[in-house]
Write an enzyme that holds these catalytic residues in place. Sequence first.
Site, mmCIF file in Angstrom:
data_model
loop_
_atom_site.group_PDB
_atom_site.id
_atom_site.type_symbol
_atom_site.label_atom_id
_atom_site.label_comp_id
_atom_site.label_asym_id
_atom_site.label_seq_id
_atom_site.Cartn_x
_atom_site.Cartn_y
_atom_site.Cartn_z
ATOM 1 N N CYS A 226 0.815 -1.219 0.000
ATOM 2 C CA CYS A 226 0.000 0.000 0.000
ATOM 3 C C CYS A 226 0.848 1.269 0.000
ATOM 4 O O CYS A 226 0.665 2.159 -0.835
ATOM 5 C CB CYS A 226 -0.980 -0.006 1.169
ATOM 6 N N HIS B 13 -2.694 1.011 6.763
ATOM 7 C CA HIS B 13 -3.004 0.972 5.331
ATOM 8 C C HIS B 13 -3.210 2.395 4.835
ATOM 9 O O HIS B 13 -3.618 3.276 5.596
ATOM 10 C CB HIS B 13 -4.274 0.134 5.091
ATOM 11 N N ASN C 209 -5.682 1.828 -4.300
ATOM 12 C CA ASN C 209 -4.830 1.309 -3.235
ATOM 13 C C ASN C 209 -4.311 -0.076 -3.596
ATOM 14 O O ASN C 209 -4.885 -0.785 -4.410
ATOM 15 C CB ASN C 209 -5.584 1.281 -1.891
#
Length: 131
Positions: free
Chosen positions: A31, A81, A93
Amino acid sequence: ETALAVIEEASRYLGYPYVWGGASPSTSFDCSGLVQWSFAQAGITLPRTAAQQYLATERIGIGELMPGDLVFFSYGKGIAHVGIYIGNGKMINAQNSGVKIDPLEGYWEQYIAGFGRAIDHGKEVAEQTTE
């Protein structure tokens, strides 16, 4: 325009697999690697991990979100994240099923920990934001 350059760069890797620790097209991405790489191609240096990126960006409210801003997530212990907001309530993402576009509503909503800005949007109009 910086935000567009970041989003266009990240979008080039849609469908790439998620690779923990991955931070370039040759390794694929995790990420924060996708975020770091995409911003670097637009001339903005960000640190490597989602937690570091959270600390390195300006806190903004959900009502201020503009394309190119970052959305940070936590599953209970710190920032875990990060995604790049692309407008219309969606983000790009790198997550377990690869690099993809996801809505902030639904699954991800419960884990949102905050929003960050690394781009000086300057005169860019706030009307681009989602409702």
